[in-house]
Design a protein around this motif. Sequence first.
Motif, PDB file in Angstrom:
ATOM      1  N   ALA A 101      15.166  40.513  47.324  1.00 33.05           N
ATOM      2  CA  ALA A 101      15.023  40.983  48.606  1.00 33.05           C
ATOM      3  C   ALA A 101      15.499  42.240  48.897  1.00 33.05           C
ATOM      4  O   ALA A 101      16.524  42.777  48.467  1.00 33.05           O
ATOM      5  CB  ALA A 101      15.593  39.803  49.462  1.00 33.05           C
ATOM      6  N   GLN A 102      14.773  42.962  49.608  1.00 35.97           N
ATOM      7  CA  GLN A 102      14.904  44.250  50.101  1.00 35.97           C
ATOM      8  C   GLN A 102      15.195  44.649  51.872  1.00 35.97           C
ATOM      9  O   GLN A 102      15.849  45.469  51.988  1.00 35.97           O
ATOM     10  CB  GLN A 102      13.800  45.120  49.465  1.00 35.97           C
ATOM     11  N   ASP A 103      14.485  43.714  52.343  1.00 35.50           N
ATOM     12  CA  ASP A 103      14.557  43.858  53.958  1.00 35.50           C
ATOM     13  C   ASP A 103      15.278  42.771  54.629  1.00 35.50           C
ATOM     14  O   ASP A 103      15.950  43.156  55.457  1.00 35.50           O
ATOM     15  CB  ASP A 103      13.030  43.867  54.540  1.00 35.50           C
ATOM     16  N   HIS A 104      14.884  41.417  54.480  1.00 32.82           N
ATOM     17  CA  HIS A 104      15.455  40.045  55.244  1.00 32.82           C
ATOM     18  C   HIS A 104      15.133  39.257  54.159  1.00 32.82           C
ATOM     19  O   HIS A 104      14.331  39.000  53.490  1.00 32.82           O
ATOM     20  CB  HIS A 104      14.736  40.332  56.368  1.00 32.82           C
ATOM     21  N   ILE A 105      15.943  38.048  54.872  1.00 32.17           N
ATOM     22  CA  ILE A 105      15.822  36.673  54.475  1.00 32.17           C
ATOM     23  C   ILE A 105      16.017  35.695  55.405  1.00 32.17           C
ATOM     24  O   ILE A 105      17.061  35.838  56.006  1.00 32.17           O
ATOM     25  CB  ILE A 105      17.053  36.346  53.185  1.00 32.17           C
ATOM     26  N   ASN A 106      15.246  35.001  55.667  1.00 30.17           N
ATOM     27  CA  ASN A 106      14.869  33.984  56.815  1.00 30.17           C
ATOM     28  C   ASN A 106      15.055  32.478  55.904  1.00 30.17           C
ATOM     29  O   ASN A 106      14.134  32.202  55.265  1.00 30.17           O
ATOM     30  CB  ASN A 106      13.932  33.953  57.652  1.00 30.17           C
ATOM     31  N   MET A 107      16.048  31.745  56.103  1.00 31.61           N
ATOM     32  CA  MET A 107      16.360  30.460  55.642  1.00 31.61           C
ATOM     33  C   MET A 107      16.467  29.435  56.881  1.00 31.61           C
ATOM     34  O   MET A 107      17.197  29.306  57.538  1.00 31.61           O
ATOM     35  CB  MET A 107      17.268  30.601  54.588  1.00 31.61           C
ATOM     36  N   GLU A 108      15.670  28.171  56.563  1.00 37.07           N
ATOM     37  CA  GLU A 108      15.757  27.060  57.395  1.00 37.07           C
ATOM     38  C   GLU A 108      15.950  25.868  56.564  1.00 37.07           C
ATOM     39  O   GLU A 108      15.178  25.436  55.742  1.00 37.07           O
ATOM     40  CB  GLU A 108      14.673  27.186  58.190  1.00 37.07           C
ATOM     41  N   THR A 109      16.995  24.986  56.669  1.00 38.68           N
ATOM     42  CA  THR A 109      17.399  23.925  55.940  1.00 38.68           C
ATOM     43  C   THR A 109      17.976  22.765  56.774  1.00 38.68           C
ATOM     44  O   THR A 109      18.816  22.845  58.007  1.00 38.68           O
ATOM     45  CB  THR A 109      17.988  24.129  54.954  1.00 38.68           C
ATOM     46  N   TYR A 110      17.670  21.542  56.321  1.00 43.98           N
ATOM     47  CA  TYR A 110      18.323  20.336  56.958  1.00 43.98           C
ATOM     48  C   TYR A 110      19.864  19.922  56.316  1.00 43.98           C
ATOM     49  O   TYR A 110      20.809  20.136  57.184  1.00 43.98           O
ATOM     50  CB  TYR A 110      17.480  19.182  56.772  1.00 43.98           C
ATOM     51  N   ILE A 111      20.016  20.065  55.229  1.00 42.73           N
ATOM     52  CA  ILE A 111      21.213  19.795  54.266  1.00 42.73           C
ATOM     53  C   ILE A 111      21.688  21.154  53.711  1.00 42.73           C
ATOM     54  O   ILE A 111      20.606  21.634  53.138  1.00 42.73           O
ATOM     55  CB  ILE A 111      20.921  18.591  53.384  1.00 42.73           C
ATOM     56  N   LEU A 112      22.809  21.669  53.843  1.00 39.24           N
ATOM     57  CA  LEU A 112      23.449  22.800  53.018  1.00 39.24           C
ATOM     58  C   LEU A 112      24.766  22.504  52.705  1.00 39.24           C
ATOM     59  O   LEU A 112      25.615  22.378  53.633  1.00 39.24           O
ATOM     60  CB  LEU A 112      23.404  23.868  53.950  1.00 39.24           C
ATOM     61  N   ASP A 113      24.818  21.721  51.515  1.00 40.39           N
ATOM     62  CA  ASP A 113      26.196  21.278  51.045  1.00 40.39           C
ATOM     63  C   ASP A 113      27.109  22.420  50.636  1.00 40.39           C
ATOM     64  O   ASP A 113      26.672  23.231  49.951  1.00 40.39           O
ATOM     65  CB  ASP A 113      26.031  20.378  50.056  1.00 40.39           C
TER      66      ASP A 113
END
Length: 455
Positions: A101-113
């Motif tokens: 990645a060089q500009d942005h990271i968009n992340m969406e999740t239900y579970i993140l352990d």
Amino acid sequence: MCLFAFGLSACSSLPTIVPDLAPSPSPAVQLEGGRGTLSAAQSQAVLDRLARRGPDTDIFTHHLAREEAIVGSPLTTGNQVVLLQDGPATYQAMYAAILAAQDHINMETYILDDDEVGQRFAQALIAKQQQGVRVHLIRDSVGTRDTPAAFFKQLTDSGIQVLEFNPINPLLSRKEWSLNQRDHRKLLIVDGRTAFLGGINISSVYSGGSFRAGSRARPGSGSDHGPAWRDTDLQLQGPVVAELQKLFLSTWETQKGAPLPEKNYFPPPERAGREVVRAIGSSPDEPYSLIYATLLSAIASAETSVHLTNAYFVPDPQLLDALEAAARRGVDVTLILPSQTDSWLVFHAGRNYYDRLLQAGVKIHERRGVILHSKTALIDGVWATVGSTNLDWRSFLHNYELNAVVLGTEFGKQVQTMFARDLAASDAITLEQWRQRPLDLRLKEWFARVWEYWL
């Protein structure tokens, strides 16, 4: 799996959420490409090419017309779609994209352990934030309720913007509080050019490969050496990524997240492949689920086959009717469902419908040796979808969900190969066998059905 009951009163049945699935005259289909909307002639050329790759029938044209009749996001061409089977393959591809990645990271999740996998992703995201890449994370409040606050504090301390979707605590709510609405989407977008979606959460339960005999998650992964989880994701590049980006940014705005920094969220789209893809997001704020509408439409128009693999199967009357009608008109309707699960209420609520479906000619198979978590469908070999949507009331009515529909035989063949592989690792359920099940199973089915609306 989603939380289910919060002392709320349940409706007795789903509303009729698809207003009209009958074909109707419409303008010629126009596709979105890397340089904007294609002309009618260009769009038709792409569609003709896709149709020629399939069997010598009008099945593709038939599905295209039905798909286009459901109003929603644009149908895009020029995409590359990679089918990712299981956690290890998905995590490897996601991790590589994050590192690049060089500009942005968009992340969406239900579970993140907060486990080995979760910490690996956290450290990668923190490292990119420290390098000047802006990282934004939407995490569901219920799905991450067991993740320690310290896990998210390490992210926010590094500058990552973390948005808790619909907080369990009503005092923290930024909009009208509705605990039952959950963000079940799994989405990762890197630089506005590469996206991942499907059923895979961020958790060490996915550490093992589910097709390997005796596969288990690695020691210390937090899964207590339970069976591997069988799941499916997609990696996408091309114009469809912009549609996924719009969905992420819309959720951020709807949840009243802090203003996002100016970044290159919509770089000029580039042709990455030849796949025709539609991104479909659904939410309980809409009159009806577009994902559900398109699935019902595809099943209703199926001519040869309906192959569904799903983790949580609690069908409503409309879906039951569609499956039964397809089987009775001679369509090969085959379901691959779990033989074991992380939610026994959902498991037994779905089994309550086996007798009815088997009587209609629907074939039911249960996947052995794994926790089945995939949500895929392939219809007539030309209409395929992968995403987060379960075949249950919660996904259709209460959740934010996300799927991609891919049209054409090339990708369809990949999904069919995957389906056949799962089928070979499954046990067929026959009507005679099912009617001989013990009384305790019947009682569990009866009890679970009482709760099916909220599962």
